[in-house]
Design an enzyme around this catalytic site. Structure first.
Site, PDB file in Angstrom:
ATOM      1  N   ASP A  89      -3.751   3.434 -12.841  1.00  0.00           N
ATOM      2  CA  ASP A  89      -3.516   2.009 -12.472  1.00  0.00           C
ATOM      3  C   ASP A  89      -4.984   1.079 -12.718  1.00  0.00           C
ATOM      4  O   ASP A  89      -4.859   0.232 -13.302  1.00  0.00           O
ATOM      5  CB  ASP A  89      -3.136   1.888 -10.987  1.00  0.00           C
ATOM      6  CG  ASP A  89      -1.629   2.542 -10.675  1.00  0.00           C
ATOM      7  OD1 ASP A  89      -1.373   3.579 -11.563  1.00  0.00           O
ATOM      8  OD2 ASP A  89      -0.807   1.930  -9.932  1.00  0.00           O
ATOM      9  N   ARG A  91      -9.896   2.771   4.179  1.00  0.00           N
ATOM     10  CA  ARG A  91      -9.774   1.521   3.387  1.00  0.00           C
ATOM     11  C   ARG A  91     -10.646   0.460   3.987  1.00  0.00           C
ATOM     12  O   ARG A  91     -11.165   0.068   3.131  1.00  0.00           O
ATOM     13  CB  ARG A  91      -8.439   1.231   3.336  1.00  0.00           C
ATOM     14  CG  ARG A  91      -7.316   2.161   2.738  1.00  0.00           C
ATOM     15  CD  ARG A  91      -7.797   2.644   1.614  1.00  0.00           C
ATOM     16  NE  ARG A  91      -6.692   3.262   0.560  1.00  0.00           N
ATOM     17  CZ  ARG A  91      -6.794   4.124  -0.236  1.00  0.00           C
ATOM     18  NH1 ARG A  91      -8.117   4.232  -0.710  1.00  0.00           N
ATOM     19  NH2 ARG A  91      -5.660   4.640  -0.875  1.00  0.00           N
ATOM     20  N   ASP A  95      -1.890  -0.073   2.140  1.00  0.00           N
ATOM     21  CA  ASP A  95      -3.231  -0.241   1.633  1.00  0.00           C
ATOM     22  C   ASP A  95      -3.594  -1.557   1.386  1.00  0.00           C
ATOM     23  O   ASP A  95      -4.737  -1.922   1.477  1.00  0.00           O
ATOM     24  CB  ASP A  95      -3.562   0.854   0.454  1.00  0.00           C
ATOM     25  CG  ASP A  95      -3.608   2.150   1.053  1.00  0.00           C
ATOM     26  OD1 ASP A  95      -3.957   2.350   2.153  1.00  0.00           O
ATOM     27  OD2 ASP A  95      -3.417   3.198   0.188  1.00  0.00           O
TER      28      ASP A  95
END
Ligand SMILES: Nc1ncnc2c1ncn2[C@@H]1O[C@H](COP(=O)(O)OP(=O)(O)O)[C@@H](O)[C@H]1O
Ligand SMILES: [Mg+2]
Length: 414
Positions: free
Chosen positions: A14, A93, A122
């Site tokens: 991605d 994160r 996320d």
């Protein structure tokens, strides 16, 4: 002059496609790779970012800071999401997103991008952190944007784009599930795991042995805490002593993994309301959670423990939903830090084939009073005092009992 964007780059399909796509849209793309302890070849990812069109790459080693300022802080709280999940991805994160802002400031840009999907947690964790540390951030989140979505419907489109643009595709793409790894855990989800009744193969697991294959031998360890933070590990069985935050955490991961500790298979509820099946390996974290909570049983006052037990799920939810840097989290953490002032001492454990067996604990701040707790010694406690205490507590029972009697409800109750 092209506008600069800092992309949180994981090296996967991605973000590799995204990188090139942003370049093709006219951006000067700076790739940022956070080393939070995942087992990756950073030189290779760095190279891949350049090949995908990055003008500059930052590889930041965040491991020590991750352990000290995030993992250890979180374990003070005993946070565990939905009573099962030790928040391995959720806690990573905020540190990645915060460092990304630091790089943006250094590079003098306010444009930040990530590759998170629009269906998950996320995206929230990244974007809330960006907003806090860079209030006028311009967010590029392709999976929530029309121009990206019209071009990429799924994996096949990404792979075709990568081929067209000569972006190297990883062999690991063949894995029938996706993973996220850091010092605290590895997660497995999606793909074949989306069927909640599917049992993953043993060869999926990476950080832990199956209890069945773990040594048929007990390992005795001592974990020492200082104000709620692990400060030393002693492996009594093998005569090993480990100090230093990162060393200690790495070692605990190793010994836990070898002994088959830390696997779970759960269905959790995402912030956006979607249920998600996840399999996790959290070796060191599983031990720390248990050991820390145990030490609190002798070092904290009864009502402080009970309050902390109320806080823990609230804190877990805040972390899970991306509110690590929120004012409410700050408020709760100040109370948690106060509570940890005396959480200093040792916990004795046996690790054996997936089990963590607590053998005892000790602290110079222990509130445990042997005389008071004893059934043989009076210890300043007059047992006759309990009579009045129970009489008062029992007043309402007597009243209720009497009412039931006169109102004829006794039979119904039975
Ligand atoms: N170690 C990392 N360094 C920089 N960014 C990362 C890292 N891990 C994840 N990210 C960012 O978070 C996004 C979501 O991560 P993840 O769900 O693991 O998806 P991906 O398959 O893209 O890695 C990534 O697309 C990337 O933008
Ligand atoms: Mg990833």
């Amino acid at each position: 002059m092209k506008e600069k964007v800092v992309l949180a780059y994981s090296g996967g399909l991605d973000t590799s496609v995204m990188l090139k796509w942003l370049v093709n849209k006219g951006y000067n793309v700076i790739a940022f790779i956070a080393d939070v302890g995942q087992d990756d070849d950073f030189n290779k990812i760095n190279e891949k970012a350049i090949m995908s069109g990055a003008s500059k790459v930052y590889v930041e080693d965040l491991k020590k800071e991750f352990v000290e300022k995030y993992i250890f802080e979180m374990f003070k709280t005993n946070a565990i999401y939905e009573s099962k999940y030790l928040l391995g991805t959720a806690i990573a994160r905020p540190i990645i997103a915060k460092k990304q802002v630091d790089i943006a400031l250094k590079e003098n840009t306010k444009i930040l991008a990530h590759g998170c999907t629009g269906k998950g947690n996320d995206q929230v964790r990244f974007e809330l952190t960006w907003m806090k540390f860079l209030p006028d951030v311009k967010i590029i989140s392709p999976w929530k944007e029309d121009d990206w979505l019209s071009e990429f419907k799924g994996r096949k489109d990404l792979i075709n784009y990568a081929k067209k643009e000569k972006i190297p595709i990883d062999v690991s793409l063949k894995k029938p599930y996706s993973t996220d790894e850091n010092l605290l855990h590895i997660s497995y989800e999606s793909g074949i795991l989306e069927n909640t009744s599917f049992k993953p193969n043993e060869n999926m697991f990476k950080l832990t042995k199956s209890p069945k294959n773990a040594p048929d031998k007990e390992i005795e360890i001592i974990i020492e805490f200082t104000r709620g933070i692990p400060s030393k590990i002693i492996n009594k069985t093998e005569n090993i002593e480990i100090k230093g935050s990162l060393n200690l955490f790495n070692y605990l991961n190793k010994v836990a993994g070898e002994n088959g500790i830390g696997r779970i298979d759960i269905v959790e509820n995402r912030f956006v309301g979607i249920k998600s099946r996840g399999v996790y390996e959290t070796p060191a974290g599983t031990i720390l959670y248990k050991a820390h909570q145990d030490l609190e049983s002798i070092t904290l006052d009864k009502d402080v423990i009970h309050l902390k037990e109320h806080f823990a799920p609230i804190i877990a939810k805040l972390i899970y939903n991306g509110f690590w840097f929120s004012p409410e989290m700050e408020m709760l953490m100040s109370a948690i830090n106060k509570s940890q002032e005396n959480v200093t001492g040792e916990v004795y454990l046996t690790l054996y084939k997936g089990n963590i067996i607590v053998n005892g604990r000790k602290s110079k701040y222990s509130l445990y009073n042997e005389d008071l707790s004893s059934m043989d010694i009076e210890g300043g406690y007059n047992q006759k005092d309990a009579a009045g205490f129970i009489k008062i507590t029992g007043l309402k029972y007597k009243n209720l009992g009497a009412k039931n009697e006169t109102m004829g409800t006794k039979l119904q109750v039975e």
